[in-house]
Scaffold this motif. Structure first.
Motif, mmCIF file in Angstrom:
data_model
loop_
_atom_site.group_PDB
_atom_site.id
_atom_site.type_symbol
_atom_site.label_atom_id
_atom_site.label_comp_id
_atom_site.label_asym_id
_atom_site.label_seq_id
_atom_site.Cartn_x
_atom_site.Cartn_y
_atom_site.Cartn_z
ATOM 1 N N PHE A 398 30.963 32.636 44.228
ATOM 2 C CA PHE A 398 30.543 33.835 43.511
ATOM 3 C C PHE A 398 31.723 34.797 43.456
ATOM 4 O O PHE A 398 32.393 35.038 44.461
ATOM 5 N N LEU A 399 31.965 35.342 42.268
ATOM 6 C CA LEU A 399 33.027 36.327 42.089
ATOM 7 C C LEU A 399 32.391 37.709 42.023
ATOM 8 O O LEU A 399 31.701 38.041 41.063
ATOM 9 N N VAL A 400 32.621 38.502 43.055
ATOM 10 C CA VAL A 400 32.013 39.826 43.169
ATOM 11 C C VAL A 400 33.101 40.837 43.493
ATOM 12 O O VAL A 400 33.810 40.676 44.498
ATOM 13 N N ASP A 401 33.246 41.846 42.658
ATOM 14 C CA ASP A 401 34.269 42.877 42.864
ATOM 15 C C ASP A 401 35.657 42.273 43.059
ATOM 16 O O ASP A 401 36.460 42.730 43.881
ATOM 17 N N GLY A 402 35.931 41.185 42.339
ATOM 18 C CA GLY A 402 37.244 40.566 42.415
ATOM 19 C C GLY A 402 37.452 39.669 43.619
ATOM 20 O O GLY A 402 38.562 39.165 43.834
ATOM 21 N N LYS A 403 36.398 39.439 44.439
ATOM 22 C CA LYS A 403 36.527 38.599 45.629
ATOM 23 C C LYS A 403 35.581 37.410 45.524
ATOM 24 O O LYS A 403 34.491 37.517 44.947
ATOM 25 N N TYR A 404 35.980 36.293 46.119
ATOM 26 C CA TYR A 404 35.151 35.099 46.108
ATOM 27 C C TYR A 404 34.292 35.004 47.376
ATOM 28 O O TYR A 404 34.739 35.336 48.469
ATOM 29 N N ILE A 405 33.070 34.524 47.195
ATOM 30 C CA ILE A 405 32.181 34.181 48.306
ATOM 31 C C ILE A 405 31.778 32.725 48.100
ATOM 32 O O ILE A 405 31.232 32.364 47.050
ATOM 33 N N TYR A 406 32.031 31.869 49.087
ATOM 34 C CA TYR A 406 31.819 30.433 48.938
ATOM 35 C C TYR A 406 30.445 30.024 49.480
ATOM 36 O O TYR A 406 30.028 30.457 50.555
ATOM 37 N N ALA A 407 29.756 29.166 48.706
ATOM 38 C CA ALA A 407 28.397 28.770 49.068
ATOM 39 C C ALA A 407 28.146 27.319 48.676
ATOM 40 O O ALA A 407 29.013 26.638 48.113
ATOM 41 N N VAL A 431 30.212 31.702 39.660
ATOM 42 C CA VAL A 431 29.199 32.625 39.129
ATOM 43 C C VAL A 431 29.719 34.042 39.297
ATOM 44 O O VAL A 431 30.050 34.443 40.427
ATOM 45 N N GLU A 432 29.819 34.775 38.206
ATOM 46 C CA GLU A 432 30.256 36.164 38.287
ATOM 47 C C GLU A 432 29.056 37.069 38.514
ATOM 48 O O GLU A 432 28.010 36.899 37.879
ATOM 49 N N MET A 433 29.203 38.017 39.430
ATOM 50 C CA MET A 433 28.102 38.917 39.784
ATOM 51 C C MET A 433 28.590 40.358 39.682
ATOM 52 O O MET A 433 29.541 40.741 40.371
ATOM 53 N N SER A 434 27.946 41.146 38.846
ATOM 54 C CA SER A 434 28.347 42.546 38.670
ATOM 55 C C SER A 434 27.240 43.538 39.018
ATOM 56 O O SER A 434 27.478 44.734 39.120
ATOM 57 N N GLU A 435 26.025 43.019 39.216
ATOM 58 C CA GLU A 435 24.895 43.920 39.460
ATOM 59 C C GLU A 435 24.925 44.535 40.861
ATOM 60 O O GLU A 435 24.374 45.604 41.096
ATOM 61 N N PHE A 436 25.562 43.833 41.826
ATOM 62 C CA PHE A 436 25.559 44.312 43.205
ATOM 63 C C PHE A 436 26.978 44.314 43.771
ATOM 64 O O PHE A 436 27.849 43.569 43.303
ATOM 65 N N SER A 437 27.199 45.136 44.793
ATOM 66 C CA SER A 437 28.522 45.246 45.393
ATOM 67 C C SER A 437 28.833 44.014 46.249
ATOM 68 O O SER A 437 27.933 43.268 46.649
#
Length: 551
Positions: A398-407, A431-437
């Motif tokens: 997941f790409l959130v605020d320019g950072k990756y979270i691996y799942a 998956v890009e996520m912009s709705e949450f920090s």
């Protein structure tokens, strides 16, 4: 000195309640009695309780679910069928196949044990019918107690000096044994030979936890109220007097305060509230109330430990010692500590309250059943926790605020209805996520791996928004707990506003109650000054209805 109670001649031991704790393997070695065990034997221990008037008896379970006992065996309290002392561990074969959920012991000593299946077994001293088997003969082997409990599942046990108390899964309390001060709660002072349900004010209440003083009882109900009965010569019932109470009576001085836990010392009582505050009352000749003096208190008195909230309280009948652990992991002790009278909470270097009783209590006993977790094997849950945010094994990021979270897609689909549908035919690995920090979304994904969250109260509000959006009700409850633990005068209005916004009714009620209890300071904060007009209107109306503005 505390008033001496009319116990039989020669008594020097006092009761102690035992419930589960989680410790590192080597911690059991801090109790002197374990010096009789080899290092190999210590490595196998999974549960342990040290008891007796001199801390000279111990019961422990091993990794193989076998139960062993060791020590002086006063009144047959080791349950071996004789009164012979043993300097080497002996297996308690009569409980073979039984798993211990909780246990407690009294002054004789006598033992009350509940299994994971909710059965009750007792043995040991029985001069006052405290074993509940209808006799006054000492019990040399464990006896299954089923009278009036045959269809009940017992989930907690507590012992006074010579009386016994159990709590069932449906919130009922049963008592038996010595009753010279009304500690059985029957309304009389006649000893009770078999389990009898404690009714009166508790008749239609759901009890969630219990504790016993030397000759008194405490019960906390699901509304957070505390009910007490029995001996009160030192004010340990918290009723504002020193008269004995033969039936349950509510501690009226705690009106509006929601209690979660209760612990009893030799002649004093501690309670922990849902806001992390500690109150104490009763005997105080060793400073065990932590109030800065040695005066007894018959009303609940707040104990100031530090600004951090308290998450655990500890007391034990064989000593006049008190202990508490803060949310930040600090452990404090006060009262009688190795012969010294410590009248204010003293910061220790310990990591758990159990160490206070191993190193500073006289005798060196456990105040609850120790549970020692193995560290040489990873469970499925522990393995999954390790794989969170691991780029080496992940198949989704997941790409959130320019950072990756691996799942891992399969785990997300198993754990969350939202991902079950959104990832069904999705071949993308990003998956890009912009709705949450980033902190909020990372905490959400980590929760799916660990079943827990670790966030500040402010970030937990954002996670509460996400949990509401994804309809993750358990996560929503965890967020509310985190917010409760972090509430203070400065952020109370903001958290109340969030609770209203996300329809978190339990949290809303908690925040409102906190604001009312700290009304003067809360109304002077910037949050109150900037409060939404409709929310302010509703707040004032509701506060008025509960009498917050009365002189």
């Amino acid at each position: 000195m505390e008033e001496e109670l009319p116990l039989f001649s020669g008594d020097s031991g006092k009761p102690v309640q035992a419930t589960l704790s989680s410790l590192k393997k080597l911690d059991v070695g801090k109790w002197p009695i374990f010096s009789l065990c080899s290092e190999e034997e210590l490595q196998l221990i999974r549960q342990a309780c040290v008891f007796g008037s001199a801390g000279n008896e111990v019961l422990y379970t091993t990794v193989n679910d076998e139960i062993f006992v060791l020590g002086t065996n006063c009144c047959g309290c080791l349950g071996l069928g004789d009164v012979q002392s043993t300097i080497e561990p002996r297996r308690l074969d009569s409980l073979n196949g039984k798993k211990i959920a909780c246990l407690s012991y009294g002054s004789g000593p006598h033992i009350v044990l509940a299994t994971t299946e909710g059965e009750v077994f007792t043995w040991g001293h029985n001069a006052y019918s405290q074993l509940g088997n209808g006799t006054t003969n000492h019990g040399l082997v464990p006896c299954h107690i089923s009278t009036n409990l045959s269809n009940k599942q017992v989930i907690e046990v507590a012992c006074g000096s010579y009386h016994s108390l159990v709590l069932t899964s449906d919130g009922e309390v049963f008592a038996w044994g010595y009753n010279n001060s009304g500690q059985v709660g029957s309304g009389s002072t006649v000893n009770q030979p078999i389990p009898r349900r404690v009714t009166g004010c508790l008749q239609n209440k759901v009890v969630v936890t219990i504790a016993c003083g030397q000759m008194c009882c405490m019960a906390v109900v699901d509304t957070g109220e505390v009910y007490v009965w029995g001996y009160n010569g030192n004010g340990q019932l918290g009723l504002g007097n020193s008269g004995n109470q033969p039936t349950p009576c509510r501690v009226a001085a705690l009106q509006g305060i929601r209690v979660q836990r209760v612990a009893c010392g030799y002649a004093h009582t501690l309670v922990l509230t849902d806001e992390g505050q500690v109150y104490a009352w009763g005997a105080n000749s060793y400073g065990q109330l932590g109030t800065g003096n040695k005066s007894n208190q018959s009303y609940p008195t707040p104990v100031t430990v530090e600004k951090d909230r308290i998450i655990e309280i500890a007391a034990c009948h064989s000593t006049h010692t008190s202990a508490a652990k803060t949310q930040g992991g600090h452990v404090y002790m006060w009262g009688q500590c190795r012969g010294q009278s410590v009248i204010l909470p003293h910061l220790t270097h310990f990591s758990c309250a159990d160490d206070v009783f191993a190193c500073f209590a006289t005798p060196a006993v456990t105040w609850r059943l120790l549970s020692v977790e193995p560290d040489d094997h990873l469970t499925v849950a522990e393995s999954l926790k390790r794989e969170f945010d691991n780029p080496d094994t992940a198949d989704l990021k997941f790409l959130v605020d320019g950072k990756y979270i691996y799942a891992h897609k399969v785990l997300l689909k198993i754990r969350c209805e939202h991902f079950r549908s959104s990832l069904e035919d999705n071949e993308d690995d990003i998956v890009e996520m912009s709705e949450f920090s980033y902190p909020v979304y990372r905490a959400f994904l980590e929760y799916l791996y660990t079943d827990s969250i670790s966030l500040s109260p402010e970030e937990a509000v954002g996670l509460l928004d996400l949990a509401t959006f994804y309809r993750e009700n358990r996560l929503k409850k965890l967020c509310q707990q985190t917010i409760k633990q972090g509430i203070c005068e400065e952020n109370a209005i903001a958290l109340l506003s969030a609770a209203v916004k996300y329809d978190a009714q339990d949290l809303e009620e908690f925040c409102f109650r906190f604001c009312i209890n700290h009304l003067t300071v809360v109304t002077q904060t910037s949050g109150f000054a900037e409060m939404d007009h409709d929310l302010l209107k509703n707040f004032i109306s509701k506060a008025s209805r509960v009498g917050a503005f009365k002189n």
